[in-house]
Design a protein around this motif. Structure first.
Motif, mmCIF file in Angstrom:
data_model
loop_
_atom_site.group_PDB
_atom_site.id
_atom_site.type_symbol
_atom_site.label_atom_id
_atom_site.label_comp_id
_atom_site.label_asym_id
_atom_site.label_seq_id
_atom_site.Cartn_x
_atom_site.Cartn_y
_atom_site.Cartn_z
ATOM 1 N N PRO A 99 -4.092 -5.206 1.179
ATOM 2 C CA PRO A 99 -3.172 -4.639 0.196
ATOM 3 C C PRO A 99 -3.613 -4.894 -1.238
ATOM 4 O O PRO A 99 -3.294 -4.115 -2.134
ATOM 5 C CB PRO A 99 -1.845 -5.353 0.506
ATOM 6 C CG PRO A 99 -2.248 -6.626 1.180
ATOM 7 C CD PRO A 99 -3.474 -6.281 1.973
ATOM 8 N N TYR A 100 -4.363 -5.970 -1.460
ATOM 9 C CA TYR A 100 -4.811 -6.291 -2.810
ATOM 10 C C TYR A 100 -5.725 -5.197 -3.374
ATOM 11 O O TYR A 100 -5.726 -4.919 -4.567
ATOM 12 C CB TYR A 100 -5.546 -7.630 -2.806
ATOM 13 C CG TYR A 100 -4.754 -8.740 -2.174
ATOM 14 C CD1 TYR A 100 -3.868 -9.512 -2.936
ATOM 15 C CD2 TYR A 100 -4.860 -9.015 -0.821
ATOM 16 C CE1 TYR A 100 -3.119 -10.526 -2.348
ATOM 17 C CE2 TYR A 100 -4.118 -10.027 -0.219
ATOM 18 C CZ TYR A 100 -3.249 -10.773 -0.988
ATOM 19 O OH TYR A 100 -2.517 -11.770 -0.399
ATOM 20 N N GLY A 101 -6.495 -4.557 -2.487
ATOM 21 C CA GLY A 101 -7.409 -3.520 -2.942
ATOM 22 C C GLY A 101 -7.000 -2.113 -2.579
ATOM 23 O O GLY A 101 -7.504 -1.152 -3.165
ATOM 24 N N PHE A 102 -6.058 -1.957 -1.604
ATOM 25 C CA PHE A 102 -5.807 -0.621 -1.086
ATOM 26 C C PHE A 102 -4.330 -0.321 -0.834
ATOM 27 O O PHE A 102 -4.006 0.565 -0.039
ATOM 28 C CB PHE A 102 -6.632 -0.412 0.190
ATOM 29 C CG PHE A 102 -8.114 -0.419 -0.076
ATOM 30 C CD1 PHE A 102 -8.745 0.691 -0.589
ATOM 31 C CD2 PHE A 102 -8.862 -1.573 0.142
ATOM 32 C CE1 PHE A 102 -10.101 0.680 -0.873
ATOM 33 C CE2 PHE A 102 -10.223 -1.596 -0.132
ATOM 34 C CZ PHE A 102 -10.850 -0.464 -0.640
ATOM 35 N N LEU A 103 -3.428 -1.020 -1.497
ATOM 36 C CA LEU A 103 -2.012 -0.679 -1.405
ATOM 37 C C LEU A 103 -1.790 0.650 -2.121
ATOM 38 O O LEU A 103 -2.251 0.848 -3.246
ATOM 39 C CB LEU A 103 -1.166 -1.772 -2.039
ATOM 40 C CG LEU A 103 0.348 -1.688 -1.810
ATOM 41 C CD1 LEU A 103 0.669 -1.913 -0.337
ATOM 42 C CD2 LEU A 103 1.083 -2.705 -2.673
#
Length: 546
Positions: A139-143
């Motif tokens: 989620p840090y890169g692709f939320l």
């Protein structure tokens, strides 16, 4: 999954042929001169810490003196660091080719962190510079959701690192900033030091494995294939075509995370998520099934179709020529699916359920065709169900093998020169006995060298092992490509010429690739069965949202 740890600590080392203190305009970094003639700079910040309001946001430039101490040696959300390896005698005028490597991990982990570039540099006769790095995953890169202003931030991290290479790999800064607290200059004169990594920003080969190779494809097709001149060749290992979803199709991921964190009642759910402790956020960061699937997928978060960074599905972007045309290597392993699929798969129903969990757009008609193309195998393996190999073959060819063959064929159709494909078929006795065969991305151990991959290489690749010979063979081809965009110029003299790929998509002629096998490396023609299966899988790739 939580982000991988930063790539290492800053090191203060011995004096080399050139001063290893390097000025990157916003701070200075002290390298370590190793006894092998290579200098390494570990833990170089290439973007601002992605914390607080920068969580789930596009990467920003580092500020002057932004790091006052070495990065941590544990998993940390503050992870946007890179490593540089260069010959110790390189200078700002050396203009050495650069190998820029994007690690894999399914966009949910960083799986190849801290690979040491010394083996590749030594294999190149001290004629390249190697860069590897962390980028945000999960989620840090692709939320992605309507509440999130910036999507595909992990891919944007990669691009930020590529831009860093363009700015700093050899450039002499026009001005010098104040001294950093990293490591003072031995002469205490900040005006006397230049960037001396020795790389050539006009000669960058972008490589990667698995999700890193998928990233290579996504950088090639980004912004409808516009060329920003950040790289000049690519080398993709075990490339991956996962399904790509639109932002609305990813909304459920955001909503579920908001609910699990207790942020649902907040007036600003994104601000609530940004304010959470990373340890707590990670504790509720779990995979849930895709809509239309029965079970959670192997990897839930990933690149999304946003009309910008990811402007189209990968199959269609290539088919329509919306990609940067540069020399390229693509390839895969014989048994790329075995490490992902449940070994106890016992029925065709279990096989189809797994496939639909990963690709929920699969229809019953498509599954019926796949079942015909991948029947239960007669050969069985220890502790495995009768449909394990059928499933692993179907999954491996759908996600890994056939996409690479498709891209090589597309390059040929668009007359892209320097177009090479390989098949890794190096048999490790232990993995073979366990039924796993030649597994996904195992070639990275030979390309980097078994002593440079943090102990993950099979024993057969080590010096004295039955596959030790293949290390020098593949390194010869690989470093030749990095140096010249041609794997043959500096290949080992006893190895065969690696012919360029010929034959377009849908054509049976050509389709020749280099088959790596210990003491038997040679050119081969892709067998008719695989060609036929790949034509079918490529024909439904867009329907599967690949």
């Amino acid at each position: 999954m939580l982000l991988s740890l930063s790539l290492g600590a800053l090191c203060v080392g011995l004096v080399a042929a050139v001063d290893p203190l390097v000025d990157v305009t916003y701070t200075k970094y002290q390298g370590t001169a190793l006894s092998n003639g290579i200098t390494q700079w570990l833990g170089v910040r290439y973007a601002a810490p992605p914390l607080g309001n920068l969580r789930f946001a596009a990467p920003q430039d580092p500020v002057e003196n932004s790091t006052s101490s070495p990065p941590s040696n544990t998993s940390d959300e503050d992870c946007l660091f890179l490593d540089v390896y260069a010959p110790s005698n390189a200078t700002s005028t050396s203009k050495l080719p650069v190998f820029f490597f994007i690690q894999g991990g399914g966009f949910n982990t960083n799986s190849n962190a801290n690979y040491n570039g010394s083996g590749l540099i030594t294999a190149s006769d001290m004629n390249i510079v190697v860069v590897n790095f962390n980028y945000r995953v999960g989620p840090y890169g692709f939320l992605a959701a309507k509440e999130v202003n910036s999507t595909n931030n992990g891919l944007k991290d990669q691009r930020k690192a590529l831009e860093w290479v363009q700015k700093h790999i050899s450039k002499v800064p026009k001005t010098s900033p104040p001294p950093s607290t990293h490591s003072p200059s031995p002469s205490n004169s900040p005006l006397t030091h230049r960037s001396q990594f020795g790389g050539n920003p006009g000669h960058v080969t972008m490589g990667g494995d698995s999700a890193g190779a998928a990233s290579v494809n996504l950088q090639l097709t980004a912004y409808n294939g516009r060329d920003f001149h950040l790289f000049h060749a690519t080398a993709a290992e075990s490339q991956s075509f996962a399904a790509i979803r639109t932002v609305p199709e990813c909304q459920y991921q955001y909503d579920n995370l908001v609910i699990r964190t207790g942020c649902a009642s907040s007036n600003n759910t994104l601000a609530c998520l940004r304010g959470l402790n990373a340890t707590f956020l990670q504790s509720v960061n779990i995979n849930t099934p895709f809509p239309g699937a029965q079970d959670a997928p192997l990897y839930m978060y990933g690149p999304v179709l946003d009309g910008g960074m990811v402007s189209d599905y990968t199959y269609r972007a290539y088919a329509e020529g919306k990609f940067v045309r540069v020399p390229a290597i693509y390839g895969d392993d014989t048994n790329g699916g075995t490490v992902f699929t449940p070994k106890n798969t016992s029925t065709v129903g279990e096989m189809d359920t797994f496939l639909k969990d990963q690709f929920p757009a699969l229809t019953l008609d498509q599954l019926s065709t796949i079942n015909r193309l991948y029947p239960k195998t007669t050969e069985q393996w220890p502790d495995s169900g009768p449909y394990w190999r059928a499933l692993s073959n179907a999954y491996g060819e759908t996600r890994y093998m056939c996409p690479g063959l498709f891209i090589s064929s597309t390059y040929f159709s668009y007359n892209v020169s320097g177009n090479y494909n390989y098949h890794w078929n190096v048999i490790d006795p232990v993995l073979y006995a366990e039924g796993y065969g030649v597994t996904h991305t195992i070639e990275v151990n030979a390309i980097w060298g078994p002593s440079n991959v943090n102990g993950g290489a099979p024993a057969s690749y080590e010096p004295g092992g039955v596959n030790a010979e293949i290390v020098g063979v593949v390194q010869g081809y690989w470093t030749s490509f990095v140096r010249t965009y041609d794997p043959n110029v500096f290949r080992k003299e006893w190895t065969p010429v690696w012919e360029e790929w010929t034959g377009g998509e849908g054509q049976g002629e050509g389709w020749r690739r280099l088959m790596f096998q210990t003491n038997q490396t040679r050119m081969e023609t892709v067998d008719a069965g695989l060609q036929g299966r790949c034509r079918y899988l490529s024909s439904i790739g867009l329907a599967l949202k690949q």
